[in-house]
Write an enzyme that holds these catalytic residues in place. Sequence first.
Site, PDB file in Angstrom:
ATOM      1  N   HIS A  99       0.799  -1.226   0.000  1.00 45.24           N
ATOM      2  CA  HIS A  99       0.000   0.000   0.000  1.00 45.24           C
ATOM      3  C   HIS A  99       0.829   1.273   0.000  1.00 45.24           C
ATOM      4  O   HIS A  99       0.275   2.362  -0.110  1.00 45.24           O
ATOM      5  CB  HIS A  99      -0.977  -0.003   1.180  1.00 45.24           C
ATOM      6  CG  HIS A  99      -2.324   0.537   0.816  1.00 45.24           C
ATOM      7  ND1 HIS A  99      -3.456   0.311   1.563  1.00 45.24           N
ATOM      8  CD2 HIS A  99      -2.735   1.304  -0.224  1.00 45.24           C
ATOM      9  CE1 HIS A  99      -4.499   0.908   1.005  1.00 45.24           C
ATOM     10  NE2 HIS A  99      -4.085   1.528  -0.078  1.00 45.24           N
ATOM     11  N   ASP A 126      -9.735  -0.737   3.895  1.00 49.41           N
ATOM     12  CA  ASP A 126      -8.488  -1.194   4.502  1.00 49.41           C
ATOM     13  C   ASP A 126      -8.740  -1.477   5.974  1.00 49.41           C
ATOM     14  O   ASP A 126      -9.596  -0.845   6.604  1.00 49.41           O
ATOM     15  CB  ASP A 126      -7.433  -0.085   4.360  1.00 49.41           C
ATOM     16  CG  ASP A 126      -6.001  -0.550   4.575  1.00 49.41           C
ATOM     17  OD1 ASP A 126      -5.786  -1.550   5.273  1.00 49.41           O
ATOM     18  OD2 ASP A 126      -5.085   0.114   4.064  1.00 49.41           O
ATOM     19  N   HIS A 128      -6.379  -0.783   8.033  1.00 50.39           N
ATOM     20  CA  HIS A 128      -5.508   0.204   8.660  1.00 50.39           C
ATOM     21  C   HIS A 128      -5.704   1.571   8.001  1.00 50.39           C
ATOM     22  O   HIS A 128      -5.911   1.651   6.778  1.00 50.39           O
ATOM     23  CB  HIS A 128      -4.032  -0.182   8.490  1.00 50.39           C
ATOM     24  CG  HIS A 128      -3.725  -1.600   8.872  1.00 50.39           C
ATOM     25  ND1 HIS A 128      -3.850  -2.663   7.986  1.00 50.39           N
ATOM     26  CD2 HIS A 128      -3.292  -2.145  10.032  1.00 50.39           C
ATOM     27  CE1 HIS A 128      -3.516  -3.786   8.593  1.00 50.39           C
ATOM     28  NE2 HIS A 128      -3.170  -3.500   9.831  1.00 50.39           N
ATOM     29  N   ASP A 130      -3.302   3.829   7.698  1.00 48.67           N
ATOM     30  CA  ASP A 130      -2.027   4.193   7.053  1.00 48.67           C
ATOM     31  C   ASP A 130      -1.749   5.689   7.189  1.00 48.67           C
ATOM     32  O   ASP A 130      -1.363   6.363   6.234  1.00 48.67           O
ATOM     33  CB  ASP A 130      -2.023   3.772   5.578  1.00 48.67           C
ATOM     34  CG  ASP A 130      -2.034   2.257   5.424  1.00 48.67           C
ATOM     35  OD1 ASP A 130      -1.761   1.555   6.419  1.00 48.67           O
ATOM     36  OD2 ASP A 130      -2.324   1.770   4.315  1.00 48.67           O
ATOM     37  N   HIS A 143       4.487   1.176   4.113  1.00 48.71           N
ATOM     38  CA  HIS A 143       3.106   1.023   3.640  1.00 48.71           C
ATOM     39  C   HIS A 143       2.131   1.604   4.663  1.00 48.71           C
ATOM     40  O   HIS A 143       0.924   1.647   4.388  1.00 48.71           O
ATOM     41  CB  HIS A 143       2.776  -0.437   3.306  1.00 48.71           C
ATOM     42  CG  HIS A 143       2.776  -1.386   4.467  1.00 48.71           C
ATOM     43  ND1 HIS A 143       2.305  -2.678   4.373  1.00 48.71           N
ATOM     44  CD2 HIS A 143       3.200  -1.262   5.746  1.00 48.71           C
ATOM     45  CE1 HIS A 143       2.425  -3.288   5.533  1.00 48.71           C
ATOM     46  NE2 HIS A 143       2.972  -2.445   6.382  1.00 48.71           N
ATOM     47  N   ASP A 229      -7.461  -2.569  -0.302  1.00 47.41           N
ATOM     48  CA  ASP A 229      -6.424  -3.409   0.313  1.00 47.41           C
ATOM     49  C   ASP A 229      -7.034  -4.783   0.580  1.00 47.41           C
ATOM     50  O   ASP A 229      -8.168  -4.884   1.072  1.00 47.41           O
ATOM     51  CB  ASP A 229      -5.971  -2.744   1.623  1.00 47.41           C
ATOM     52  CG  ASP A 229      -4.740  -3.398   2.237  1.00 47.41           C
ATOM     53  OD1 ASP A 229      -4.691  -4.632   2.320  1.00 47.41           O
ATOM     54  OD2 ASP A 229      -3.833  -2.646   2.656  1.00 47.41           O
ATOM     55  N   ASP A 231      -6.540  -6.674   2.927  1.00 45.38           N
ATOM     56  CA  ASP A 231      -6.897  -6.900   4.327  1.00 45.38           C
ATOM     57  C   ASP A 231      -8.171  -6.172   4.749  1.00 45.38           C
ATOM     58  O   ASP A 231      -8.589  -6.281   5.905  1.00 45.38           O
ATOM     59  CB  ASP A 231      -5.729  -6.606   5.272  1.00 45.38           C
ATOM     60  CG  ASP A 231      -5.369  -5.128   5.398  1.00 45.38           C
ATOM     61  OD1 ASP A 231      -6.191  -4.257   5.070  1.00 45.38           O
ATOM     62  OD2 ASP A 231      -4.240  -4.845   5.841  1.00 45.38           O
ATOM     63  N   GLU A 274      -1.631  -5.055  -1.715  1.00 46.90           N
ATOM     64  CA  GLU A 274      -1.248  -5.975  -0.635  1.00 46.90           C
ATOM     65  C   GLU A 274      -1.553  -7.439  -0.931  1.00 46.90           C
ATOM     66  O   GLU A 274      -1.510  -8.273  -0.015  1.00 46.90           O
ATOM     67  CB  GLU A 274      -1.875  -5.563   0.706  1.00 46.90           C
ATOM     68  CG  GLU A 274      -1.413  -4.204   1.224  1.00 46.90           C
ATOM     69  CD  GLU A 274       0.001  -4.197   1.801  1.00 46.90           C
ATOM     70  OE1 GLU A 274       0.583  -5.284   1.937  1.00 46.90           O
ATOM     71  OE2 GLU A 274       0.504  -3.102   2.125  1.00 46.90           O
TER      72      GLU A 274
END
Length: 309
Positions: A99, A126, A128, A130, A143, A229, A231, A274
């Site tokens: 990412h 996502d 997260h 980030d 990332h 992403d 995740d 990712e």
Amino acid sequence: MTTCILLGAPVQEGTGRLGCDMGPSAFRAAGLAAALSDLGHVVLDRGNLFPSPEAWPDVRHGNAVIKSLPEIVAWTELLATATYEASAEGMPITLGGDHSLAAGTLSGLSRRAAELGRPLFVLWLDAHPDLHTLDSTESGNLHGVPMAYATGQPGFEGIFPPLAAPLDPSRICMMGIRSVDPAERARLAAGKVMVHDMRAIDEHGISALLRGFIEKVEAAQGLLHVSLDVDFLDPDIAPGVGTTVPGGATFREAHLVMEMLCDSGLVTSLDLVELNPFLDERGRTARLMVDLVASLMGRRVLDRPTRSH
């Protein structure tokens, strides 16, 4: 019909695990181009981008844990140019790669939007946010910094490329968030980013939350970038990712997001990030991601009315 421009970005220096560099090949092997063509879109595959070692700048930072800073800065500059140029021809679809690539795609696309005189909105799917800066990252994995950089947070000056047009945090919606470090939590609390974590999705349903953001983009006649992403998805259905976080979006929640975005007609660019084929199960995650892109780009069971713009 949309002209879809595929840009391979096999960057893995932003994460702590090897394997993301195989992501672009896995998306292609899973039939991404064919899925888009079957839906009537024009597909231009520009192959994989690579910054040459000569392009790595001589940059350093006082945070000693930071890894691969020159490489990520070079990738950021390369991808900013590539997505900016591709956005003049059609819809850039960037195939990651980790990412950290979003530092480049977001800055390139925000530059294009500013030149068009239209606001750029971002849907960040996502686990997260980030939102680490170079000072606050404790893992050193870059990332975790692209959204902080793209929104003009301090500490990137003189290291990362200057931003032509920083993102307005009030035009960002994060969905699926469920892993937030203290420094990121403080930035979210102080800012204007719309955040729908997994608890909010559980309580209110993903469609109601997404509908509010889509209406905001539509009212502003904005351009919409989606950064997906792996995740964001629950690892039970998408194991091919290095940062598995339990409790992610289900198969149907993810497809519903894509179907609603398709109905809106607002999406102008896309990141797929990712994917780590080394951790996948016989291409399962790659195929799911391709199916999600197909839902975004028009695959449906029954015809439903699409908004006109």
